[in-house]
Design a protein around this motif. Structure first.
Motif: not given
Length: 490
Positions: A326-332, A462-466, A132-133
């Protein structure tokens, strides 16, 4: 009167230390009135023996309770419930009838719950194959330095940042770091008056849509696109036109005439991961200038460009101020942080700041300062480097497993990212495929929700590898392939 040690017992699975659990038991007993002022607590030795913990653990818990005025120490006599201990008001809850008599179907003026969003199980960590992403991987996060930065932000030196109401302002330390370090990587130059902190990218997109779009205004969005954006626009009641994407993202020529605002994810298109080339970005800006529309650029996953250097942001090519960035710190960092930012012309930021102030004032001060320390001390860059190295290894493993099992990649992105956009055979409904995989411990994201209504094929996912360990990827991909083969026989 003495309180017996038997009045306390440890609860398995408590989320905290033994000391914290003892503190909670005592405080809860006092607040609920079970232990009254002046009552004598069990001795530290006796309570430790009863609970099967060390005496120092009980002593430390008692010491903390004394500092909170729950207990008082009387020298050799021991610990007693304080005469001035906090107490709950003695209200008796009224009997509440089952249901209510309000006709909510008639009273509710606007509906917000009808827009479908991505559903993810809360216990996704318990699944062995969570493709999941967007979730953080605890094995990759810099817990120690984040904790140190959080403690520093909670210290006396930053007390005003922790406790004060900023009104419509933001933490100047964090704004300064974004200007000096984050934005230059995207080729963007900005002044403090041109930046606003938000509660994540979702909040930034909502603010942008509210300010830029009038009732019945025309917004263009990529197709497929981020479902949260379509929900925002659906709630505003504006016209929404889809712009189909290809392997290079959205084509400027496909933006409908009369568009007032075009929402795009040029760095890593959501969900296909396509990167818009520079010539398309230039052409898009030229068309926006000719037809006088505004572009909202969601710089989705730009930090995750580990295969090639990141392309310059659309905002960096903007010479007229037409791009809302638009930027975000949520993913990083992690999604629960809920911290993003908008970079735009001062006139737009002025309105966005006023709208944000009316809704939620500002992001929590201690969160802003913690992030400012984490960024300024170099921990953020080190974390991004570690994430990119891990993602590159996982991506290679997943790519090999996908090809070995004969699955089809619909969009993998040439720059990196953290997921693959997949296509199953035409006869497979990936909502049903996801339901079939879940009992086997495999989580995937069906792709239907990313498409505009009426255009949605059923066979994308979608398949995520995070969020999945590299060692689990091959077996998990094998289970997806097996489930697809079984679907072909049904």
């Amino acid at each position: 009167m003495s309180i017996p040690a038997e009045a306390f017992f440890l609860t398995p699975g408590f989320n905290g230390t033994l000391q914290q659990q003892i503190q909670q038991m005592v405080a809860d007993g006092i607040l609920r009135g079970r232990f009254g002022p002046g009552e004598k607590m069990p001795s530290s030795r006796g309570l430790a023996r009863h609970l099967g913990v060390s005496r120092i653990t009980v002593t430390l818990a008692y010491t903390e309770l004394v500092s909170g005025d729950y207990l008082t120490s009387r020298g050799r006599s021991g610990y007693f419930v304080s005469d001035t201990a906090p107490i709950h008001p003695a209200f008796t809850p009224a009997e509440r009838p089952h249901g209510d008599s309000v006709d909510w179907e008639r009273i509710i003026g606007r509906r917000f719950s009808r827009h479908e969003l991505i559903a993810k199980p809360q216990d996704w960590q318990s699944y062995p194959y969570p493709f999941i992403y967007g979730q953080a991987d605890a094995t990759l996060f810099d817990h120690q330095n984040w904790r140190q930065c959080a403690l520093r932000a909670l210290g006396k030196r930053d007390f005003e940042v922790l406790t004060a109401d900023f009104y419509e302002r933001d933490d100047p330390m964090l704004i300064e770091y974004i200007i000096r370090s984050i934005l230059p990587r995207r080729g963007i130059s900005a002044r403090p008056e041109e930046i606003l902190l938000t509660m994540g990218a979702q909040n930034a997109l909502w603010l942008s849509a509210q300010i830029l779009l009038k009732p019945e205004g025309l917004a263009a969005v990529e197709n497929p696109c981020y479902p949260g954006l379509r929900a925002i626009l659906g709630q505003l009641g504006v016209q929404v036109r889809p712009v189909d994407v290809d392997s290079h993202g959205a084509s400027p020529d496909a933006v409908p005439e009369g568009t007032e605002v075009f929402f795009t994810t040029p760095s890593h298109q959501c969900p296909t991961n396509a990167t818009m080339p520079v010539d398309r970005r230039t052409a898009l800006l030229e068309r926006a200038e000719r037809e006088d529309f505004v572009i909202v650029e969601d710089d989705y996953e730009f930090e995750m460009s580990f295969l090639k250097p990141a392309a310059p942001a659309l905002k960096s090519l903007d010479r007229e101020g037409r791009v809302i960035y638009v930027g975000s710190f949520s993913k990083s960092l992690f999604p629960g942080l809920r911290l993003g930012y908008v970079v735009a012309s001062e006139a737009f930021i002025r309105e966005a700041r006023a709208l944000r102030a009316a809704m939620l004032r500002h992001a929590p001060g201690h969160i802003q300062r913690t992030v400012a320390y984490f960024l300024s001390l170099g921990h953020y860059d080190a974390l991004i480097n570690r994430l990119n190295q891990a993602y590159k290894r996982r991506r290679t493993t997943m790519d090999e497993a996908i090809r070995l099992n004969g699955l089809e990649i619909a969009g993998q992105g040439a720059f990196g990212g953290s997921s693959f956009w997949m296509r199953a055979p035409d006869h497979i409904d990936t909502d049903l495929l996801a339901a079939r995989l879940r009992p086997k411990g495999v989580l995937i994201e069906p792709g239907r929700i990313f498409f505009a209504p009426g255009t949605a094929p059923r066979n994308y996912y979608r398949i995520a590898y995070s969020s999945i360990a590299q060692t689990r990827i091959p077996e998990g991909i094998g289970l997806i392939a097996e489930a697809q083969r079984q679907s072909g026989h049904n």
